[in-house]
Design a protein around this motif. Structure first.
Motif, PDB file in Angstrom:
ATOM      1  N   GLN A 191       0.832  -1.197   0.000  1.00  0.00           N
ATOM      2  CA  GLN A 191       0.000   0.000   0.000  1.00  0.00           C
ATOM      3  C   GLN A 191       0.870   1.252   0.000  1.00  0.00           C
ATOM      4  O   GLN A 191       2.062   1.198   0.277  1.00  0.00           O
TER       5      GLN A 191
ATOM      6  N   THR B  63      -3.055  -2.190  -3.154  1.00  0.00           N
ATOM      7  CA  THR B  63      -3.973  -1.059  -3.089  1.00  0.00           C
ATOM      8  C   THR B  63      -3.454   0.057  -4.001  1.00  0.00           C
ATOM      9  O   THR B  63      -2.282   0.060  -4.384  1.00  0.00           O
TER      10      THR B  63
ATOM     11  N   ASP C  36      -7.017  -4.082  -5.631  1.00  0.00           N
ATOM     12  CA  ASP C  36      -8.118  -3.189  -5.293  1.00  0.00           C
ATOM     13  C   ASP C  36      -8.422  -2.233  -6.438  1.00  0.00           C
ATOM     14  O   ASP C  36      -7.561  -1.937  -7.278  1.00  0.00           O
TER      15      ASP C  36
END
Length: 401
Positions: free
Chosen positions: A287, A307, A338
């Motif tokens: 992330q 992400t 995601d």
């Protein structure tokens, strides 16, 4: 008051007790003798100081057995050659040990909480015996030198803690930082964002520990990270149980095998390494522009989740348009992209099939059309993000779901 010992006392010196007001300076090779059966005892606020080229001491040393907080108790002059301690060394609460180049060949044991080592560049401290730290931090305050751990498996400490963020912890054998009570490894973030000289060096030896933590929990900045490195292939295997976010950067040939029970988040840093990333349980999240630019990424069980990044660099998670990463999804493993995540790889292997140059749409066309093609479903690949597969000499395309 102080006393200087300059003679050769190898035959027998007897026991030495340094009281609270005294400094004893040993300035020859065998100043404390080598046949003594009693340790040299340094009481609270006393100072035992070694100097002299190539000094070797076989006498056990016990420092500050009563506790206290002296400014320093055990010194080895920084520029007088390598000090070798063959006898055991036991120190108590509050002891500060200031070292140049030093080698401890027997056990180093703390009878109380948080004794502190100071090792400064260009010097190094080597532990060839067990390190038995009685429940407190194994602390390196003000250290900028190298600290070698060369004894495997049954060391004991609560955490390795470097108050100075440029201490270099180096493994000298497999499981050198593994402890008998199975604690993790704790490093410290740079005090300044520009200072990233501290690291954990696997040094070609695989390490298995519960977890890695960096100082105290905080909100990390994009230019903060702690490096884990190795010049030749080596794997750090961790199995954390708590949810954690860390800005770790793997480099050189250091690999990561994650088999946790919780969610472990790597933030901000692209790990540029030739090492492999393996996820075999739990959830590992890339992330905030974190990524893994290595040779192979394998998800055999659990989830590797990507992400959206916080920068404008598309496909950062596996190294961007020049990614050399091959992804393998097997067993019950899942690669989750995601919505908004855009990443690159050379290929994905799943269900025994290797996908390379795949699909008719470029990235802009796929986004605008919002297309979902059932024929492009890859087992184990989930989410609404995009991945570009661009095996060398085969062009660029999109796989999406």
């Amino acid at each position: 008051s102080y006393v200087v010992i300059t003679g050769d006392n190898r035959a027998y010196l007897g026991s030495t007790v340094i009281d609270a007001q005294s400094t004893v300076i040993v300035s020859n090779r065998y100043g404390l003798g080598c046949l003594a059966t009693q340790p040299c005892v340094v009481a609270k606020d006393g100072i035992l100081k070694f100097g002299g080229d190539g000094l070797t001491n076989d006498v056990p040393i016990t420092a500050d057995v009563e506790g206290g907080s002296p400014a320093r108790q055990f010194q080895i002059n920084l520029d007088d050659g390598t000090f070798v301690q063959n006898g055991a060394y036991v120190c108590g609460r509050g002891t500060t040990i200031t070292l140049g180049d030093a080698v401890f060949n027997s056990a180093v044991e703390a009878s109380g909480l948080s004794p502190t080592f100071v090792v400064r560049e260009p010097h190094s401290l080597t532990f060839n015996g067990k390190v038995l730290w009685g429940g407190g931090y194994l602390a390196f305050a003000g250290s900028s030198g190298k600290i070698y751990f060369n004894h495997a498996n049954d060391n004991t400490w609560n955490r390795i803690y470097a108050y100075a963020s440029n201490a270099k912890v180096i493994c000298g054998c497999t499981n050198a930082i593994r402890t008998a009570d199975d604690k993790g490894f704790y490093g410290v973030m740079p005090k300044r964002a520009q200072d990233h000289s501290g690291y954990l060096d696997l040094n070609g030896y695989d390490q298995t520990i519960p977890t890695v933590a960096i100082g105290e929990p905080k909100t990390w900045a994009a230019d903060e990270f702690y490096s884990i490195t190795s010049a030749v292939p080596a794997v750090l295997k961790i199995s954390p149980t708590d949810d954690t976010e860390l800005p770790l950067r793997f480099c050189g040939a250091a690999g990561l095998h994650y088999s946790g029970a919780g969610t472990y988040r790597l933030a901000y840093q692209l790990s540029q390494t030739t090492g492999d990333l393996v996820v075999s349980s739990g959830t590992l999240v890339l992330q905030k522009d974190a990524g893994w630019c290595g040779t192979n990424v394998t998800v055999s069980a659990g989830t590797l989740r990507v992400t959206p990044g916080e920068s404008d660099v598309g496909g950062r998670a596996f190294g961007g348009r020049k990614s050399q990463t091959r992804i393998v999804i097997s067993g019950t493993g899942t690669l989750q992209l995601d919505q908004g995540a855009l990443t690159d790889a050379l290929s994905i292997t799943s269900g025994g099939v290797t996908y390379r140059d795949f699909g008719p749409y470029g990235s802009s066309e796929a986004r605008e059309a919002g297309l979902v093609d059932a024929n492009h479903v890859i087992p184990g690949l989930t989410g609404l993000g995009l991945i570009r597969l661009h095996e060398e000499k085969r062009g660029l395309a999109i796989i999406f779901r």
